[in-house]
Design a protein around this motif. Structure first.
Motif, PDB file in Angstrom:
ATOM      1  N   ARG A  24       0.835  -1.211   0.000  1.00 45.94           N
ATOM      2  CA  ARG A  24       0.000   0.000   0.000  1.00 45.94           C
ATOM      3  C   ARG A  24       0.862   1.250   0.000  1.00 45.94           C
ATOM      4  NH1 ARG A  24      -2.482   3.739  -0.571  1.00 45.94           N
ATOM      5  NH2 ARG A  24      -4.548   4.392   0.113  1.00 45.94           N
ATOM      6  N   THR A  25       1.912   1.255   0.837  1.00 46.08           N
ATOM      7  CA  THR A  25       2.699   2.487   0.988  1.00 46.08           C
ATOM      8  C   THR A  25       3.923   2.509   0.067  1.00 46.08           C
ATOM      9  OG1 THR A  25       4.111   1.567   2.739  1.00 46.08           O
ATOM     10  CG2 THR A  25       2.043   2.600   3.425  1.00 46.08           C
ATOM     11  N   GLY A  26       4.502   1.328  -0.208  1.00 45.67           N
ATOM     12  CA  GLY A  26       5.717   1.278  -1.018  1.00 45.67           C
ATOM     13  C   GLY A  26       6.895   1.952  -0.340  1.00 45.67           C
ATOM     14  N   SER A  27       6.816   2.112   0.966  1.00 41.75           N
ATOM     15  CA  SER A  27       7.860   2.849   1.686  1.00 41.75           C
ATOM     16  C   SER A  27       8.411   2.021   2.843  1.00 41.75           C
ATOM     17  CB  SER A  27       7.273   4.167   2.219  1.00 41.75           C
ATOM     18  OG  SER A  27       8.129   4.710   3.203  1.00 41.75           O
ATOM     19  N   ALA A  28       9.712   1.726   2.773  1.00 40.72           N
ATOM     20  CA  ALA A  28      10.343   0.936   3.833  1.00 40.72           C
ATOM     21  C   ALA A  28      10.319   1.688   5.155  1.00 40.72           C
ATOM     22  CB  ALA A  28      11.779   0.592   3.443  1.00 40.72           C
ATOM     23  N   SER A  29      10.466   3.013   5.096  1.00 41.80           N
ATOM     24  CA  SER A  29      10.513   3.768   6.357  1.00 41.80           C
ATOM     25  C   SER A  29       9.147   3.762   7.044  1.00 41.80           C
ATOM     26  CB  SER A  29      11.002   5.193   6.119  1.00 41.80           C
ATOM     27  OG  SER A  29      10.258   5.805   5.113  1.00 41.80           O
ATOM     28  N   VAL A  30       8.074   3.748   6.250  1.00 38.73           N
ATOM     29  CA  VAL A  30       6.733   3.690   6.859  1.00 38.73           C
ATOM     30  C   VAL A  30       6.556   2.349   7.563  1.00 38.73           C
ATOM     31  CG1 VAL A  30       4.262   3.558   6.373  1.00 38.73           C
ATOM     32  CG2 VAL A  30       5.640   5.321   5.279  1.00 38.73           C
ATOM     33  N   VAL A  31       6.937   1.258   6.878  1.00 38.33           N
ATOM     34  CA  VAL A  31       6.786  -0.074   7.486  1.00 38.33           C
ATOM     35  C   VAL A  31       7.672  -0.176   8.730  1.00 38.33           C
ATOM     36  CG1 VAL A  31       6.829  -2.561   7.087  1.00 38.33           C
ATOM     37  CG2 VAL A  31       6.314  -1.028   5.194  1.00 38.33           C
ATOM     38  N   GLN A  32       8.883   0.369   8.616  1.00 40.11           N
ATOM     39  CA  GLN A  32       9.797   0.338   9.762  1.00 40.11           C
ATOM     40  C   GLN A  32       9.218   1.145  10.930  1.00 40.11           C
ATOM     41  OE1 GLN A  32      13.779   1.323   8.630  1.00 40.11           O
ATOM     42  NE2 GLN A  32      14.611   0.033  10.240  1.00 40.11           N
ATOM     43  N   GLY A  33       8.484   2.198  10.580  1.00 46.82           N
ATOM     44  CA  GLY A  33       7.875   3.039  11.604  1.00 46.82           C
ATOM     45  C   GLY A  33       6.810   2.325  12.420  1.00 46.82           C
ATOM     46  N   LEU A  34       6.366   1.160  11.931  1.00 47.44           N
ATOM     47  CA  LEU A  34       5.348   0.395  12.659  1.00 47.44           C
ATOM     48  C   LEU A  34       5.954  -0.433  13.792  1.00 47.44           C
ATOM     49  CD1 LEU A  34       3.240  -0.838   9.621  1.00 47.44           C
ATOM     50  CD2 LEU A  34       2.657   0.968  11.226  1.00 47.44           C
ATOM     51  N   PHE A  35       7.286  -0.464  13.833  1.00 49.52           N
ATOM     52  CA  PHE A  35       8.001  -1.262  14.830  1.00 49.52           C
ATOM     53  C   PHE A  35       7.475  -1.010  16.255  1.00 49.52           C
ATOM     54  CE2 PHE A  35      11.630  -2.086  17.616  1.00 49.52           C
ATOM     55  CZ  PHE A  35      12.062  -3.331  17.178  1.00 49.52           C
ATOM     56  N   PRO A  36       7.350   0.256  16.690  1.00 51.62           N
ATOM     57  CA  PRO A  36       6.835   0.483  18.053  1.00 51.62           C
ATOM     58  C   PRO A  36       5.413  -0.045  18.225  1.00 51.62           C
ATOM     59  CG  PRO A  36       7.811   2.491  17.153  1.00 51.62           C
ATOM     60  CD  PRO A  36       7.688   1.520  16.023  1.00 51.62           C
ATOM     61  N   LEU A  37       4.608   0.090  17.158  1.00 50.74           N
ATOM     62  CA  LEU A  37       3.220  -0.372  17.227  1.00 50.74           C
ATOM     63  C   LEU A  37       3.175  -1.889  17.439  1.00 50.74           C
ATOM     64  CD1 LEU A  37       0.281   0.643  16.941  1.00 50.74           C
ATOM     65  CD2 LEU A  37       0.418   0.068  14.512  1.00 50.74           C
ATOM     66  N   VAL A  38       4.102  -2.578  16.773  1.00 45.86           N
ATOM     67  CA  VAL A  38       4.193  -4.034  16.927  1.00 45.86           C
ATOM     68  C   VAL A  38       4.441  -4.379  18.406  1.00 45.86           C
ATOM     69  CG1 VAL A  38       5.629  -6.061  16.406  1.00 45.86           C
ATOM     70  CG2 VAL A  38       4.977  -4.489  14.575  1.00 45.86           C
ATOM     71  N   LEU A  39       5.334  -3.604  19.006  1.00 44.95           N
ATOM     72  CA  LEU A  39       5.650  -3.865  20.414  1.00 44.95           C
ATOM     73  C   LEU A  39       4.454  -3.556  21.325  1.00 44.95           C
ATOM     74  CD1 LEU A  39       9.340  -2.639  20.765  1.00 44.95           C
ATOM     75  CD2 LEU A  39       8.485  -4.959  20.522  1.00 44.95           C
ATOM     76  N   VAL A  40       3.719  -2.493  20.988  1.00 47.94           N
ATOM     77  CA  VAL A  40       2.536  -2.143  21.790  1.00 47.94           C
ATOM     78  C   VAL A  40       1.516  -3.284  21.737  1.00 47.94           C
ATOM     79  CG1 VAL A  40       0.542  -0.592  21.923  1.00 47.94           C
ATOM     80  CG2 VAL A  40       2.823   0.356  21.586  1.00 47.94           C
ATOM     81  N   VAL A  41       1.256  -3.759  20.519  1.00 45.20           N
ATOM     82  CA  VAL A  41       0.290  -4.858  20.346  1.00 45.20           C
ATOM     83  C   VAL A  41       0.760  -6.093  21.127  1.00 45.20           C
ATOM     84  CG1 VAL A  41      -0.713  -6.457  18.649  1.00 45.20           C
ATOM     85  CG2 VAL A  41      -0.495  -4.037  18.096  1.00 45.20           C
ATOM     86  N   LEU A  42       2.062  -6.302  21.105  1.00 41.83           N
ATOM     87  CA  LEU A  42       2.647  -7.458  21.783  1.00 41.83           C
ATOM     88  C   LEU A  42       2.516  -7.334  23.308  1.00 41.83           C
ATOM     89  CD1 LEU A  42       4.149  -9.937  20.679  1.00 41.83           C
ATOM     90  CD2 LEU A  42       6.275  -8.704  21.035  1.00 41.83           C
ATOM     91  N   PHE A  43       2.822  -6.127  23.817  1.00 39.92           N
ATOM     92  CA  PHE A  43       2.762  -5.941  25.266  1.00 39.92           C
ATOM     93  C   PHE A  43       1.320  -5.909  25.775  1.00 39.92           C
ATOM     94  CE2 PHE A  43       7.236  -4.815  24.863  1.00 39.92           C
ATOM     95  CZ  PHE A  43       7.764  -5.370  26.022  1.00 39.92           C
ATOM     96  N   LEU A  44       0.388  -5.570  24.867  1.00 37.66           N
ATOM     97  CA  LEU A  44      -1.024  -5.597  25.266  1.00 37.66           C
ATOM     98  C   LEU A  44      -1.638  -6.964  24.948  1.00 37.66           C
ATOM     99  CD1 LEU A  44      -2.208  -2.023  24.227  1.00 37.66           C
ATOM    100  CD2 LEU A  44      -1.922  -2.929  26.547  1.00 37.66           C
ATOM    101  N   SER A  45      -0.848  -7.992  25.119  1.00 28.74           N
ATOM    102  CA  SER A  45      -1.325  -9.374  24.986  1.00 28.74           C
ATOM    103  C   SER A  45      -0.735 -10.153  26.163  1.00 28.74           C
ATOM    104  CB  SER A  45      -0.856  -9.980  23.670  1.00 28.74           C
ATOM    105  OG  SER A  45       0.525 -10.305  23.743  1.00 28.74           O
ATOM    106  N   SER A  46      -0.982 -11.445  26.166  1.00 35.51           N
ATOM    107  CA  SER A  46      -0.444 -12.241  27.277  1.00 35.51           C
ATOM    108  C   SER A  46       0.962 -12.773  26.982  1.00 35.51           C
ATOM    109  CB  SER A  46      -1.391 -13.410  27.560  1.00 35.51           C
ATOM    110  OG  SER A  46      -1.508 -14.223  26.393  1.00 35.51           O
ATOM    111  N   ALA A  47       1.633 -12.151  25.996  1.00 32.96           N
ATOM    112  CA  ALA A  47       2.951 -12.653  25.595  1.00 32.96           C
ATOM    113  C   ALA A  47       3.954 -12.644  26.748  1.00 32.96           C
ATOM    114  CB  ALA A  47       3.485 -11.836  24.419  1.00 32.96           C
ATOM    115  N   PHE A  48       3.983 -11.551  27.508  1.00 37.52           N
ATOM    116  CA  PHE A  48       5.027 -11.407  28.518  1.00 37.52           C
ATOM    117  C   PHE A  48       4.500 -11.462  29.955  1.00 37.52           C
ATOM    118  CE2 PHE A  48       6.785  -8.858  24.866  1.00 37.52           C
ATOM    119  CZ  PHE A  48       7.680  -9.852  24.467  1.00 37.52           C
TER     120      PHE A  48
END
Lengths: 250, 261
Positions: free
Chosen positions: B169-193
């Motif tokens: 959709r974006t064609g932009s590596a920096s946009v996808v890379q920018g999702l890194f913190p969001l990935v961690l938020v989703v992860l921490f708001l689960s029973s992972a840890f």
């Protein structure tokens, strides 16, 4: 249709992390070649574009010329009937350019139709059976290089002048023949009907008018002249405005 | 060779390229292996006493509990890395090479997902090996380990679909890379840890409905106790949901990219 064409773009879209051999084999798989045939074809093509020694090195370590040759090999992996080459020699050194030219000629001799875009008119003259000149998105001329040059007709004299002599030289040359659009502010181009025979009277006229000439050269018609005649400007940046010239299709 | 076999060869070749790309680019590999391994070591070493909290699931060690979380973190970042790699392909024009080849366009996405799934497999084996080396037990034995591996591999592919959709959709590596913190938020708001039962609101409510929590429990279950079919079913359903979402979004993004370039 995609199976019968090959494409090598101006910016060789190569993965710098792959090796040359991996890239050609991947391309073979994408084109539906069976495994063994793909390997054999990759080996043949790497040899053809003189990349055997570098085949197992990552593409990121290749020079610009090597990348273009690899891109060309990738475009040839399925033996396409029509090959599109987008400015294949832009930015290459003379040796790499010559290598690409030889390969294009060989492919054409083998029966591949090559559709090549270039901004080097000499390249078009050397390689093309048929040339189309595009200016501002329109085809302004089309034909064999010889037929296009014949349309221009006469050779011209190119004068390189000392500073401040251009206007005076133009006045003199206008009496000798038709003035052509100059390449830059220090040159005057005048079309002459009799070629070398017109040089002495041109020199005399300039001398009598006291025009300081740095150099004088007789130039026979080239595709560059065809371009100037058909478009009214040179295939170079115009007026220092940094405008990119339009491509020539071959 | 049949058309299906030819397309599978293409998917395999693109998947292999995707794997090689990840292993040859440290910035893609580090989030998948190094970062989760370090976090696992730090958390296990620093918060090991958490197992004694009232309400904490019965486990032999905090490491045993944390393995599923580490795997989940690794596969989430593998999906993100896969998206980054696809976006880099778009940026450097490599996808134009793929689009000009006589292959079905969906094989381009499937090839990338196959590569991400392989990285998920690698991550599951890596963390199970680490767990076993440092004394964690797989309570459900070999079948339990195989279930964990299968779930992690499938989840990696599912999450990779989301990453691929965003990249297309974006064609932009920096946009996808920018999702890194969001990935961690989703992860921490689960029973992972941390167990959901010990969380406080509103994190607890979010974690209870976070699809990742269902997958985490499906992976964790065979490691810390026995195979629970209901838990496993919920995990499979959650994965299926993410797969469908990823494929729909990827297909739409791919169509749009082919239309607008």
């Amino acid at each position: 249709m995609r199976a019968s064409i090959g494409v090598a773009l101006q910016e060789a879209a190569l993965d710098p992390l792959m090796t040359g051999r991996e890239l050609i084999r991947l391309q073979a798989t994408l084109q539906g070649l069976p495994g063994n045939e793909g390997k054999r074809r990759a080996d043949d093509l790497l040899e053809r574009v003189d990349l055997v020694d570098a085949a197992d090195r990552r593409v990121g370590t290749y020079s610009g010329g090597m990348q273009r040759r690899l891109d060309l090999a990738a475009a040839l992996v399925h033996e396409p009937r029509v090959l599109f080459l987008d400015e294949p020699t832009t930015g290459l050194d003379p040796v790499s350019r010559k290598t690409i030219w030889e390969e294009v000629r060989a492919l054409n001799d083998e029966g591949t139709t090559v559709f090549l875009t270039t901004q080097y008119l000499e390249e078009a003259d050397q390689l093309a059976d048929n040339v189309g000149i595009i200016d501002s998105g329109r085809i302004v001329a089309e034909g064999t290089p010889e037929s296009l040059k014949a349309q221009i007709g006469h050779p011209h004299i190119q004068l390189q002048l000392a500073e401040g002599s251009v206007a005076e030289a133009e006045q003199v040359c206008a009496r000798i023949g038709k003035l052509l659009p100059p390449k830059d502010g220090g040159t005057v181009l005048v079309e002459v009907e009799n070629g070398a025979a017109d040089i002495p009277r041109t020199v005399r006229a300039l001398d009598e008018a006291g025009v300081a000439v740095e150099s004088l050269e007789l130039v026979r018609p080239t595709l560059d002249d065809v371009f100037v005649a058909k478009t009214g400007h040179h295939l170079e940046k115009e007026d220092g405005a940094g405008a990119e010239p339009d491509p020539v299709e071959v | 060779m049949s058309e299906l076999a030819t397309n599978l060869r293409v998917v395999r070749a693109l998947g292999m390229r995707s794997i090689r790309q990840t292993f040859r680019r440290p910035q893609l590999m580090a989030p998948i292996v190094v970062f989760p391994t370090l976090l696992l070591a730090i958390q296990t070493g620093g918060a090991g006493g958490a197992v004694n909290l009232p309400g904490f699931p019965p486990v032999h060690s905090f490491l045993q509990f944390m393995l599923a979380g580490a795997m989940m973190q690794s596969l989430m970042l593998a999906g993100n890395s896969g998206g980054i790699a696809l976006a880099v392909d778009i940026e450097m024009g490599f996808t134009d090479r793929l689009f000009s080849a006589p292959i079905p366009r969906y094989t381009i996405v499937l090839g990338r997902l196959a590569g991400t799934a392989a990285l998920g497999l690698f991550a599951s084996l890596w963390f199970l090996a680490i767990g076993l080396i440092f004394g964690a037990q797989i309570e459900a034995g070999v079948p339990g380990a195989l279930i964990a591996i299968a779930l992690v591999t499938a989840t990696a592919m599912a999450v990779g679909g989301i990453g691929a959709a965003i990249a297309l959709r974006t064609g932009s590596a920096s946009v996808v890379q920018g999702l890194f913190p969001l990935v961690l938020v989703v992860l921490f708001l689960s029973s992972a840890f941390f167990p959901v039962e010990l969380m406080i609101q509103p994190a607890k409510a979010i974690a209870e409905y976070n699809p990742l929590s269902f997958i985490v429990e499906g992976v964790r279950g065979p490691i810390i106790s026995e195979i629970d079919v209901a838990e496993l079913g919920e995990a499979v359903l959650a994965i299926a949901g993410i797969v469908v979402l990823g494929l729909v979004l990827s297909a739409r993004a791919l169509r749009r990219r082919l239309r607008v370039g």
